[in-house]
Write a protein that holds these residues in place. Sequence first.
Motif, PDB file in Angstrom:
ATOM      1  N   PRO A 112       0.675  23.914 -48.712  1.00 47.08           N
ATOM      2  CA  PRO A 112       0.671  24.376 -49.272  1.00 47.08           C
ATOM      3  C   PRO A 112      -0.560  24.865 -50.234  1.00 47.08           C
ATOM      4  CG  PRO A 112       3.045  23.735 -49.140  1.00 47.08           C
ATOM      5  CD  PRO A 112       1.912  22.973 -48.098  1.00 47.08           C
ATOM      6  N   GLY A 113      -0.968  25.463 -50.969  1.00 47.75           N
ATOM      7  CA  GLY A 113      -2.105  25.606 -51.898  1.00 47.75           C
ATOM      8  C   GLY A 113      -3.203  24.224 -51.578  1.00 47.75           C
ATOM      9  N   GLU A 114      -3.711  24.895 -49.704  1.00 49.02           N
ATOM     10  CA  GLU A 114      -4.540  24.371 -49.520  1.00 49.02           C
ATOM     11  C   GLU A 114      -5.741  25.342 -48.620  1.00 49.02           C
ATOM     12  OE1 GLU A 114      -3.006  19.113 -48.797  1.00 49.02           O
ATOM     13  OE2 GLU A 114      -3.800  21.022 -46.818  1.00 49.02           O
ATOM     14  N   ALA A 115      -6.551  25.710 -48.925  1.00 48.07           N
ATOM     15  CA  ALA A 115      -7.779  25.805 -47.445  1.00 48.07           C
ATOM     16  C   ALA A 115      -8.657  25.607 -47.210  1.00 48.07           C
ATOM     17  CB  ALA A 115      -8.511  26.442 -49.270  1.00 48.07           C
ATOM     18  N   LEU A 116      -8.992  25.935 -45.309  1.00 48.12           N
ATOM     19  CA  LEU A 116      -9.700  25.406 -44.196  1.00 48.12           C
ATOM     20  C   LEU A 116     -10.597  25.896 -44.647  1.00 48.12           C
ATOM     21  CD1 LEU A 116      -9.603  23.748 -42.561  1.00 48.12           C
ATOM     22  CD2 LEU A 116      -9.008  25.283 -40.431  1.00 48.12           C
ATOM     23  N   VAL A 117     -12.022  25.430 -44.809  1.00 41.48           N
ATOM     24  CA  VAL A 117     -12.809  26.115 -44.944  1.00 41.48           C
ATOM     25  C   VAL A 117     -14.019  25.581 -43.633  1.00 41.48           C
ATOM     26  CG1 VAL A 117     -15.096  25.695 -46.774  1.00 41.48           C
ATOM     27  CG2 VAL A 117     -13.004  25.962 -47.302  1.00 41.48           C
ATOM     28  N   ALA A 118     -15.115  26.977 -43.173  1.00 39.91           N
ATOM     29  CA  ALA A 118     -16.276  26.217 -42.695  1.00 39.91           C
ATOM     30  C   ALA A 118     -17.404  26.318 -43.282  1.00 39.91           C
ATOM     31  CB  ALA A 118     -16.221  27.719 -40.701  1.00 39.91           C
ATOM     32  N   VAL A 119     -17.729  25.162 -43.149  1.00 39.38           N
ATOM     33  CA  VAL A 119     -18.787  24.552 -43.792  1.00 39.38           C
ATOM     34  C   VAL A 119     -20.041  25.014 -42.952  1.00 39.38           C
ATOM     35  CG1 VAL A 119     -19.606  22.603 -45.161  1.00 39.38           C
ATOM     36  CG2 VAL A 119     -17.271  22.208 -44.204  1.00 39.38           C
ATOM     37  N   MET A 120     -21.138  25.333 -43.914  1.00 39.11           N
ATOM     38  CA  MET A 120     -21.797  25.902 -43.639  1.00 39.11           C
ATOM     39  C   MET A 120     -23.318  24.186 -43.778  1.00 39.11           C
ATOM     40  SD  MET A 120     -22.313  28.433 -41.670  1.00 39.11           S
ATOM     41  CE  MET A 120     -23.356  29.354 -41.161  1.00 39.11           C
ATOM     42  N   ALA A 121     -23.249  24.023 -45.209  1.00 42.27           N
ATOM     43  CA  ALA A 121     -23.621  23.007 -45.266  1.00 42.27           C
ATOM     44  C   ALA A 121     -22.900  22.430 -46.101  1.00 42.27           C
ATOM     45  CB  ALA A 121     -25.167  23.293 -45.933  1.00 42.27           C
ATOM     46  N   SER A 122     -23.537  21.119 -46.741  1.00 40.72           N
ATOM     47  CA  SER A 122     -22.766  20.045 -47.630  1.00 40.72           C
ATOM     48  C   SER A 122     -24.384  18.885 -48.670  1.00 40.72           C
ATOM     49  CB  SER A 122     -22.025  19.127 -46.825  1.00 40.72           C
ATOM     50  OG  SER A 122     -21.532  18.447 -47.802  1.00 40.72           O
ATOM     51  N   SER A 123     -23.838  18.572 -48.718  1.00 40.06           N
ATOM     52  CA  SER A 123     -25.287  17.551 -49.558  1.00 40.06           C
ATOM     53  C   SER A 123     -24.208  16.405 -49.810  1.00 40.06           C
ATOM     54  CB  SER A 123     -25.446  18.498 -50.583  1.00 40.06           C
ATOM     55  OG  SER A 123     -25.231  17.667 -51.699  1.00 40.06           O
ATOM     56  N   VAL A 124     -25.218  15.044 -49.901  1.00 43.21           N
ATOM     57  CA  VAL A 124     -25.441  13.930 -49.875  1.00 43.21           C
ATOM     58  C   VAL A 124     -25.740  13.503 -51.732  1.00 43.21           C
ATOM     59  CG1 VAL A 124     -26.347  11.517 -49.533  1.00 43.21           C
ATOM     60  CG2 VAL A 124     -26.514  13.217 -47.360  1.00 43.21           C
ATOM     61  N   ASN A 125     -23.793  12.927 -52.138  1.00 48.81           N
ATOM     62  CA  ASN A 125     -23.981  12.178 -53.046  1.00 48.81           C
ATOM     63  C   ASN A 125     -24.123  10.528 -52.668  1.00 48.81           C
ATOM     64  OD1 ASN A 125     -23.642  14.550 -54.957  1.00 48.81           O
ATOM     65  ND2 ASN A 125     -22.489  14.618 -53.462  1.00 48.81           N
ATOM     66  N   TYR A 126     -24.067  10.124 -53.903  1.00 50.25           N
ATOM     67  CA  TYR A 126     -24.071   8.468 -54.042  1.00 50.25           C
ATOM     68  C   TYR A 126     -22.660   7.939 -53.713  1.00 50.25           C
ATOM     69  CZ  TYR A 126     -28.769   6.778 -55.977  1.00 50.25           C
ATOM     70  OH  TYR A 126     -29.811   6.571 -56.624  1.00 50.25           O
ATOM     71  N   ASN A 127     -21.483   8.865 -54.254  1.00 48.07           N
ATOM     72  CA  ASN A 127     -20.549   9.040 -53.426  1.00 48.07           C
ATOM     73  C   ASN A 127     -19.836   8.154 -51.914  1.00 48.07           C
ATOM     74  OD1 ASN A 127     -19.949  10.967 -52.422  1.00 48.07           O
ATOM     75  ND2 ASN A 127     -18.070  11.491 -54.414  1.00 48.07           N
ATOM     76  N   SER A 128     -21.087   9.307 -51.154  1.00 60.06           N
ATOM     77  CA  SER A 128     -21.552   9.364 -49.232  1.00 60.06           C
ATOM     78  C   SER A 128     -22.131   7.892 -49.508  1.00 60.06           C
ATOM     79  CB  SER A 128     -21.987  10.577 -49.222  1.00 60.06           C
ATOM     80  OG  SER A 128     -21.664  11.934 -49.864  1.00 60.06           O
ATOM     81  N   VAL A 129     -23.006   7.713 -49.983  1.00 56.94           N
ATOM     82  CA  VAL A 129     -23.828   6.104 -49.731  1.00 56.94           C
ATOM     83  C   VAL A 129     -22.755   4.788 -50.159  1.00 56.94           C
ATOM     84  CG1 VAL A 129     -25.341   4.572 -50.741  1.00 56.94           C
ATOM     85  CG2 VAL A 129     -26.283   6.748 -50.670  1.00 56.94           C
ATOM     86  N   TRP A 130     -21.723   4.935 -51.420  1.00 61.27           N
ATOM     87  CA  TRP A 130     -20.160   4.166 -51.581  1.00 61.27           C
ATOM     88  C   TRP A 130     -19.687   3.879 -50.087  1.00 61.27           C
ATOM     89  CZ3 TRP A 130     -20.401   6.320 -56.708  1.00 61.27           C
ATOM     90  CH2 TRP A 130     -21.354   5.668 -57.656  1.00 61.27           C
TER      91      TRP A 130
END
Length: 456
Positions: free
Chosen positions: A66-84
């Motif tokens: 409930p209250g959620e969505a499934l998204v087809a991801v065309m693009a993303s990006s890298v943040n410092y939390n991705s590094v962590w």
Amino acid sequence: MHQILDAILSAQAGPADFAALPLPESYRAITVHKDETDMFAGMRTRDKDPRKSLHLDEVPVPGLGPGEALVAVMASSVNYNSVWSAIFEPLPTFGFLERYGRRSELTKRHDLPYHVIGSDLAGVVLRTGPGVQAWKPGDEVVAHCLSVELESADGHDDTMMDPEQRIWGFETNFGGLAELALVKSNQLMPKPRHLTWEEAAAPGLVNSTAYRQLVSRNGAQLKQGDNVLIWGASGGLGSYATQLALAGGAFPVCVVSSPQKAEICRAMGAEAIIDRDAEGYRFWKDEQTQDPREWKRFGTRIRELTGGEDVDIVFEHPGRETFGASVFVARKGGTIVTCASTSGYTHEYDNRYLWMSLKKIVGSHFANYREAWEANRLVAKGRIHPTLSTVYPLAETGQAAHDVHANVHQGKVGVLCLAPEEGLGVRDEETRARHIDAINRFRPPAPAAPTKGTTS
């Protein structure tokens, strides 16, 4: 997955078409593995290599709640939390997933032996769960990374105060560095129509973070005429702070670490720039001892650039390396607002300069939905622009994270997920044409075409 991509690329499919598309059983995603959290044990932070810990895996599609969505991801990006996440600092993220998984039957899905990371996306809604009214299949969206439950009264003035506040793709599973992502519907915002998928995926986390930290009543409450010291002013976070300061009538003092990064700040419109490497600032004599003489030299340099004034606001995120200097150089009654500690979490400063001069230290963490919406609105209006510099395919996300970890990047590093190439997804060419130079400001110049009569 091919049918989904074909529908998106056609730009003709409607809500019913997307709703009728069959969902795959699995999808490709960038993950870290629970059984590898000790792989960098004993190594210095700088020596830990995300290319060794990030995996491209085929993982099952999660169920939709409930209250959620499934998204087809065309693009993303890298943040410092991705590094962590990739170097398992300051803690492996699996502890977050375990705690979240204990919360309810629904959240058990997140507690897995792998973690799909990533806290940005631009893509298309495929499915929505029960109770979702604002979004439908086929909507082109970006997502902010605040995940909240809002069952406590604490979160209903500022949702960042929700006791169950988490960062999606870092403290939850099914993040954006993947072909599909699971989000709450109140994370979704309209994709800016004049941007490509990879450009639209770049601002989300950092632009929203900078907006709350600098502009919002929950942060420094920037006003016209303020002098603002911005550390790392050409980086993923600082580049948005610089733009927000300029758009708000403030005077940014941009701190960078190379002539190339200084030029980027000038291109954004900043006039006051300090190349800390060229000018030789060393705020620590050794690992235990700071050098107040360097604080004073730094403060003198700032006044040279501002016409004799100290800074009203310090936009802090390096942490240990710079925090003592930040507290010192803020004006009497000024504000040091901090959202991270990329150089170390244990800050040291001389408290006399804080209490005797009535300064404030304000902690700031990401943004609530309203702040993220306003930050995205500025992008959609062409007032704030993406700072995308480099784009990698999904399979090379490890290298993208390595670039950010080693600080060899400028602005944001993007990742193509389902998008087969760069440059797709623009729906408003007229607006794009008006802002194309600013949109491409962080991109390296295209190679010169061979002159007539030459061979390659």
